[in-house]
Design a protein around this motif. Structure first.
Motif, mmCIF file in Angstrom:
data_model
loop_
_atom_site.group_PDB
_atom_site.id
_atom_site.type_symbol
_atom_site.label_atom_id
_atom_site.label_comp_id
_atom_site.label_asym_id
_atom_site.label_seq_id
_atom_site.Cartn_x
_atom_site.Cartn_y
_atom_site.Cartn_z
ATOM 1 N N GLY A 30 0.758 -1.186 -0.041
ATOM 2 C CA GLY A 30 0.023 -0.087 0.178
ATOM 3 C C GLY A 30 0.879 1.312 -0.016
ATOM 4 N N ALA A 31 0.344 2.349 0.401
ATOM 5 C CA ALA A 31 0.964 3.447 0.490
ATOM 6 C C ALA A 31 1.316 4.101 2.015
ATOM 7 C CB ALA A 31 -0.122 4.631 -0.238
ATOM 8 N N ALA A 32 1.288 2.950 2.710
ATOM 9 C CA ALA A 32 1.826 3.281 4.290
ATOM 10 C C ALA A 32 3.062 3.815 4.334
ATOM 11 C CB ALA A 32 1.362 2.193 5.038
ATOM 12 N N LEU A 33 3.511 4.328 5.446
ATOM 13 C CA LEU A 33 4.801 4.565 5.896
ATOM 14 C C LEU A 33 5.149 4.388 7.389
ATOM 15 C CD1 LEU A 33 4.477 8.319 4.278
ATOM 16 C CD2 LEU A 33 6.017 6.532 3.442
ATOM 17 N N GLU A 34 6.459 4.052 7.581
ATOM 18 C CA GLU A 34 6.743 3.925 8.778
ATOM 19 C C GLU A 34 7.581 5.134 9.308
ATOM 20 O OE1 GLU A 34 8.579 -0.285 10.420
ATOM 21 O OE2 GLU A 34 10.476 0.944 9.962
ATOM 22 N N ARG A 61 3.539 2.956 12.165
ATOM 23 C CA ARG A 61 2.817 2.723 10.873
ATOM 24 C C ARG A 61 1.910 3.894 10.712
ATOM 25 N NH1 ARG A 61 2.159 -1.853 7.148
ATOM 26 N NH2 ARG A 61 0.446 -1.524 5.692
ATOM 27 N N ILE A 62 1.905 4.394 9.459
ATOM 28 C CA ILE A 62 1.246 5.609 9.316
ATOM 29 C C ILE A 62 0.380 5.612 8.003
ATOM 30 C CG2 ILE A 62 1.666 7.054 11.219
ATOM 31 C CD1 ILE A 62 3.150 8.893 9.238
ATOM 32 N N ARG A 63 -0.524 6.568 7.636
ATOM 33 C CA ARG A 63 -1.028 6.754 6.325
ATOM 34 C C ARG A 63 -0.434 7.883 5.643
ATOM 35 N NH1 ARG A 63 -6.125 6.042 8.815
ATOM 36 N NH2 ARG A 63 -6.358 8.228 8.237
ATOM 37 N N ARG A 64 -0.518 8.110 4.432
ATOM 38 C CA ARG A 64 0.062 9.313 3.794
ATOM 39 C C ARG A 64 -0.429 10.292 4.295
ATOM 40 N NH1 ARG A 64 1.776 13.176 2.559
ATOM 41 N NH2 ARG A 64 2.530 14.128 0.751
ATOM 42 N N ASP A 65 -1.978 10.451 4.440
ATOM 43 C CA ASP A 65 -2.629 11.498 4.790
ATOM 44 C C ASP A 65 -2.426 11.839 6.489
ATOM 45 O OD1 ASP A 65 -4.168 9.507 6.018
ATOM 46 O OD2 ASP A 65 -5.999 10.127 5.163
#
Length: 568
Positions: A319-323, A342-346
């Motif tokens: 997905g588009a998730a980020l750490e 772990r977070i979403r782009r928004d």
């Protein structure tokens, strides 16, 4: 040698003589703990100079009964006296001199019959007469001289020719009515162990007096989350026979200053120690390091701050998730870390600002910067317009990040790739010439990735780029792939595909004039200033600091987890 008016007599408040003492500052008297046992108030007399001065017992060592170590007390006069304090010799001065006898020393005591004026006693000792690593055995020089007796306790022992103090008499072996020929004294090395304030007054050569006093004061009472012996071994892993532990932070600092070889030994130890201290002492010590014992880079002037908050965002495979990981570095040493999360782009801005608010108090008293270590697709974010909310001031507006130096870095360069070697090589070129000298990149160029890559790859002298507009994806990729360490660009796209009216030359020339002469390590601070000026009256959209991104990727700054932070 000046008149030794610093020699004192200690009495009870009703006039009974207790023993002797020595003036060490304008208001402090050093004596024995057993002299003032059970008392909080006493009187001090300097014979022939000042009588019955009220004083308070403010410090005592661990002594409790005869034979205990730590027979040290400090008295504080109610009012300072206009007398010159004593002068101390060095701690190692009693080492026997080659081929010579023991050192002949003198003291002024107040035994029975000599309470008013005192009487001198001449003694001999040397550093080899140590008892239990606490006392030196002393003996009266000649049997017909004044013997040691009650009333000599607390008397300074000094060289008769210079008056420099080497210790203090504590007790005597009283074998007849006249007194004794053998006794004990505390050398300076023992006194300082029980009263660390003595180090403020000794002639120590490993640090000048003023910064040494400041350092001792700020670490007094500080605690460490690890045994100080293990902190020492971490800083000096090859030191032979290191101490198992230390009684205090200052004792460890003093040991390093006086025992460990190397010009940078003290800074090396303090940098290792800083993140281990309690939250109150940690920023104070980091600030002292910055001001009093800067690194070679800081000493050169105009450098990037050694302390940082590093915001690292790693793209995840799904997905588009980020750490998200946020780390605080104090003087190059990891201090605080949060994440990974772990977070979403928004969610990036909200989560980052929240993490900054939790960590900023660790560095708020220091010179510090923010480093956003992100993937390529996030490099064009307006990070300097984000803020740091202050948790203790809910109604206050967040502090904008443009108020501190802020740089962008590439997260892939933290991995062991060939490009990291290329970046280090270009940094060496930058520092060797001592000036940025950036290459201007007009938005009218029509290079594709291959052409741009080949140009940069062949130009080893190309170490800094200025783009007139946000760099095209293929240009940015080529610059990253060839190890370019510094790039600046304005986050304002061109007006149209033919670039009519975008006037890139004006921006490029203005920014180049502002930064070309700079040392590359001074760039984060100067870009911060340009951003501020762009927001001030007279700035505006056309100022070269408006919406300015600084990519500044120094491979020597690698405080990110799990590399340097893995041990925390």
């Amino acid at each position: 040698m000046t008149a030794m008016r610093w020699r004192a007599r200690v009495d009870t408040v009703d006039g009974r003589t207790l023993g002797a003492g020595l003036l060490v500052t304008g208001s402090r008297i050093l004596t024995c703990a057993h002299v003032v046992k059970g008392l909080t108030e006493v009187c001090v007399t300097f014979p022939g100079v000042a009588e019955k001065l009220p004083a308070t017992v403010t410090t005592t060592g661990p002594w409790r009964s005869v034979g205990d170590p730590g027979d040290v007390a400090v008295l504080t006069l109610d009012d300072p006296v206009p007398l010159e304090p004593c002068e101390f010799a060095s701690c190692d001065v009693l080492t026997p001199w080659a081929g010579g006898a023991a050192h002949e020393l003198r003291a002024l005591g107040f035994p029975h019959g000599h309470e008013r004026d005192g009487i001198h006693v001449t003694v001999r000792t040397d550093a080899y007469r140590m008892l239990r690593e606490e006392w030196l055995e002393i003996n009266v020089a000649q049997a017909h001289l004044q013997l040691l007796d009650e009333g000599c306790s607390g008397a300074a022992v000094y060289f008769p020719d210079t008056g420099k103090v080497v210790g203090m008499i504590t007790d005597a072996v009283l074998d007849d009515e006249r007194g004794g020929v053998i006794g004990r004294m505390l050398p300076l090395s023992s006194i300082r162990r029980h009263w660390e304030g003595l180090d403020d007054l000794l002639p120590l050569d490993w640090l000048p007096p003023e910064p040494r006093r400041e350092l001792r004061a700020l670490v007094t009472g500080a605690t460490s989350d690890r045994d100080l012996g293990s902190v020492f071994r971490e800083a000096f892993p090859t030191f032979l026979r290191p101490p198992e532990t230390f009684g205090s932070v200052w004792e460890a600092v003093r040991f390093v200053g006086e025992t460990v070889p190397g010009q940078d030994r003290l800074r090396r130890f303090l940098v290792t120690l800083t993140p281990r201290l309690d939250q109150e002492a940690r920023p104070r010590l980091a600030d002292w390091l910055r001001r009093r014992l800067p690194s070679a880079e800081q000493s050169a002037g105009g450098r990037a701050p050694a302390s940082s908050i590093i915001v690292r965002l790693d793209p995840l495979t799904r997905g588009a998730a980020l750490e998200l990981t946020v780390s605080t570095i104090v003087e190059g040493v990891g201090a605080v870390r949060s994440g990974p999360l772990r977070i979403r782009r928004d969610q990036v801005r909200t989560k980052v600002e929240h993490a900054l608010a939790a960590q900023v108090r660790t560095v708020h008293d220091l010179d510090w910067m923010i480093e956003f270590v992100v993937p390529e697709r996030l490099m064009n974010e307006p990070f300097e317009d984000w803020g740091i909310p202050e948790p203790e001031a809910e109604r206050r507006r967040p502090r904008p990040l443009r108020s501190v130096p802020l740089v962008v870095r590439h997260v892939d360069r933290l991995k062991p790739l060939t490009v990291s070697r290329l970046t280090r090589g270009r940094w060496r070129t930058l520092r060797a010439r001592g000036a940025l000298r950036p290459q201007q990149i007009s938005c009218r160029l029509d290079y594709d990735y291959e052409a741009f890559y080949d140009w940069l790859d062949a130009g080893e002298e190309l170490c800094a780029l200025i783009y007139a507009a946000p760099p095209r994806d293929d240009w940015l990729s080529a610059a990253l792939d060839t190890g370019i360490p510094i790039m600046l660009w304005r986050r304002r796209p061109c007006a149209d595909s033919r670039h009519a009216g975008c006037a890139p030359e004006g921006f490029l020339d203005e920014l180049a004039a502002a930064v070309s002469h700079l040392d590359p390590d001074a760039l984060p601070v100067e870009v911060m200033r340009l951003r501020k000026r762009a927001r001030a009256p007279g700035g505006g959209d056309h100022h070269c600091g408006h919406r300015l991104t600084l990519f500044w990727d120094d491979p020597a700054r690698r405080p990110d987890p799990p590399l340097a932070m893995g041990r925390l």
